[in-house]
Motif scaffolding. Structure first.
Motif, PDB file in Angstrom:
ATOM      1  N   ARG A 111     -26.524   8.287  81.390  1.00  0.00           N
ATOM      2  CA  ARG A 111     -27.850   8.715  81.855  1.00  0.00           C
ATOM      3  C   ARG A 111     -27.866   8.914  83.367  1.00  0.00           C
ATOM      4  O   ARG A 111     -28.518   9.829  83.881  1.00  0.00           O
ATOM      5  CB  ARG A 111     -28.905   7.688  81.434  1.00  0.00           C
ATOM      6  CG  ARG A 111     -29.105   7.592  79.926  1.00  0.00           C
ATOM      7  CD  ARG A 111     -30.387   6.869  79.573  1.00  0.00           C
ATOM      8  NE  ARG A 111     -30.405   5.487  79.997  1.00  0.00           N
ATOM      9  CZ  ARG A 111     -29.931   4.460  79.284  1.00  0.00           C
ATOM     10  NH1 ARG A 111     -29.373   4.689  78.088  1.00  0.00           N
ATOM     11  NH2 ARG A 111     -30.008   3.228  79.735  1.00  0.00           N
ATOM     12  N   PRO A 166     -26.162   3.726  79.837  1.00  0.00           N
ATOM     13  CA  PRO A 166     -26.765   3.862  81.173  1.00  0.00           C
ATOM     14  C   PRO A 166     -25.932   4.686  82.145  1.00  0.00           C
ATOM     15  O   PRO A 166     -26.493   5.437  82.950  1.00  0.00           O
ATOM     16  CB  PRO A 166     -26.931   2.415  81.644  1.00  0.00           C
ATOM     17  CG  PRO A 166     -26.086   1.591  80.739  1.00  0.00           C
ATOM     18  CD  PRO A 166     -26.017   2.310  79.446  1.00  0.00           C
ATOM     19  N   ASP A 195     -20.868   8.612  77.291  1.00  0.00           N
ATOM     20  CA  ASP A 195     -22.065   8.976  78.065  1.00  0.00           C
ATOM     21  C   ASP A 195     -23.351   8.733  77.282  1.00  0.00           C
ATOM     22  O   ASP A 195     -24.394   9.324  77.593  1.00  0.00           O
ATOM     23  CB  ASP A 195     -21.984  10.438  78.522  1.00  0.00           C
ATOM     24  CG  ASP A 195     -21.889  11.422  77.364  1.00  0.00           C
ATOM     25  OD1 ASP A 195     -21.721  10.980  76.209  1.00  0.00           O
ATOM     26  OD2 ASP A 195     -21.988  12.636  77.616  1.00  0.00           O
ATOM     27  N   ASP A 196     -23.288   7.848  76.285  1.00  0.00           N
ATOM     28  CA  ASP A 196     -24.469   7.533  75.495  1.00  0.00           C
ATOM     29  C   ASP A 196     -25.162   6.266  75.968  1.00  0.00           C
ATOM     30  O   ASP A 196     -26.038   5.728  75.288  1.00  0.00           O
ATOM     31  CB  ASP A 196     -24.083   7.380  74.014  1.00  0.00           C
ATOM     32  CG  ASP A 196     -23.019   6.307  73.804  1.00  0.00           C
ATOM     33  OD1 ASP A 196     -22.345   5.932  74.793  1.00  0.00           O
ATOM     34  OD2 ASP A 196     -22.861   5.843  72.658  1.00  0.00           O
ATOM     35  N   ALA A 234     -28.703  12.399  85.301  1.00  0.00           N
ATOM     36  CA  ALA A 234     -29.802  12.437  86.273  1.00  0.00           C
ATOM     37  C   ALA A 234     -29.375  13.069  87.590  1.00  0.00           C
ATOM     38  O   ALA A 234     -30.190  13.689  88.284  1.00  0.00           O
ATOM     39  CB  ALA A 234     -30.325  11.027  86.521  1.00  0.00           C
TER      40      ALA A 234
END
Length: 299
Positions: free
Chosen positions: A208, A205, A202-203, A212
């Protein structure tokens, strides 16, 4: 607010563009490619029109895909990860693995399979030096008529207790993965690790994106299998740990009820099935009986 005439003119302008782009693929010599590209065009344009996509949002989407490309390499596939978290991978699995008798259900392939995993004998150890609690896995491979399938190739891979696959480390280790073959009775057995939950990478896009929208990157505890044999549909699946609190919220939608197994905890010092000395540590055991569907050519 647009008046009726203006709205009709705008709709016609958008419809005409869709028709023009669809028609541009009409001469494709491959009929399947033509079908896929024309359908893709219709659905993409329908999405843009449905949400009334802004140019800023379009640019953000292009930037997202660019970032996914930049972070993808021979050890990490961000586009598979994106497909997974959108449920597209599981939908593709469902379409391509139609139910057949009591054949074992398939689930997502995932981004961490490696094709040159070492061979072990039945009863061997896939864990290598990976940290985690030892787990004895046994089972059988049969066809939908109940006959054993000897010589089935069984690929197995999993994360360690820290939540990482061997390919996520930078030291070229090989651990938590191997392949073996079912014996003459169609049975198999090996030592692995008791599966534990972990987050998908999860580091980047995809991470992210999940943050979000308020979604967790966590995967339910699982062990991967890919099982193949002549005349049989290749099965890609996992088994999951009964009682895992993440079963209902797996980040890639991979859990199926039929794939949830009991992993029975064994007390420290309990006798192992093959007499292996675990140094007095606790361990677990599970059974997974696999049923392979016939290949399309054999049906």
């Amino acid at each position: 607010m647009l008046d009726d005439d203006t709205r009709d003119a705008q709709t016609k302008r958008e419809d005409d563009l869709v028709d023009t782009v669809v028609a541009s693929f009409a001469a494709a010599p491959d009929p399947r490619l033509r079908e896929v590209m024309q359908s893709l065009t219709r659905h993409l344009h329908a999405f843009v029109r449905d949400v009334r996509l802004t140019e800023a949002e379009w640019n953000a989407g292009i930037a997202f895909l660019t970032d996914a490309g930049h972070i993808t390499d021979d050890r990490r596939q961000e586009f598979i990860l994106l497909s997974d978290v959108l449920g597209l991978s599981m939908q593709t699995v469902a379409i391509n693995n139609e139910a057949h008798g009591d054949a074992t259900e398939a689930t997502v392939f995932g981004p961490f399979f490696v094709g040159d995993a070492p061979l072990i004998e039945n009863g061997g150890d896939i864990a290598g030096d990976a940290p985690g609690e030892a787990c004895w896995v046994e089972g059988s491979v049969r066809d939908t008529e109940g006959a054993p399938i000897p010589g089935a190739r069984i690929e197995v891979w999993e994360a360690d207790e820290d939540g990482f696959y061997d390919v996520q480390y930078s030291d070229d280790r090989v651990a938590g993965r191997a392949h073996l073959f079912s014996d003459e009775e169609g049975t198999f057995r090996f030592w692995g690790l008791t599966p534990t939950p972990y987050p998908i990478p999860d580091d980047g896009p995809v991470g992210r994106l999940l943050a979000a929208v308020g979604r967790s990157p966590m995967r339910a505890s699982h062990l991967h299998f890919m099982v193949s044999a002549p005349g049989r549909r290749t099965l890609v699946t996992h088994i999951f740990v009964r009682g895992d609190e993440l079963l209902a919220s797996d980040s890639v939608f991979g859990v199926k009820e039929s794939l949830i197994m009991d992993f029975d905890r064994q007390r420290a010092g309990a006798t192992t099935p093959d007499g292996r000395d675990l140094g007095g540590a606790p361990w677990s055991r599970t059974r997974f009986d696999i049923v392979l569907a016939p290949s399309a050519e054999e049906r």
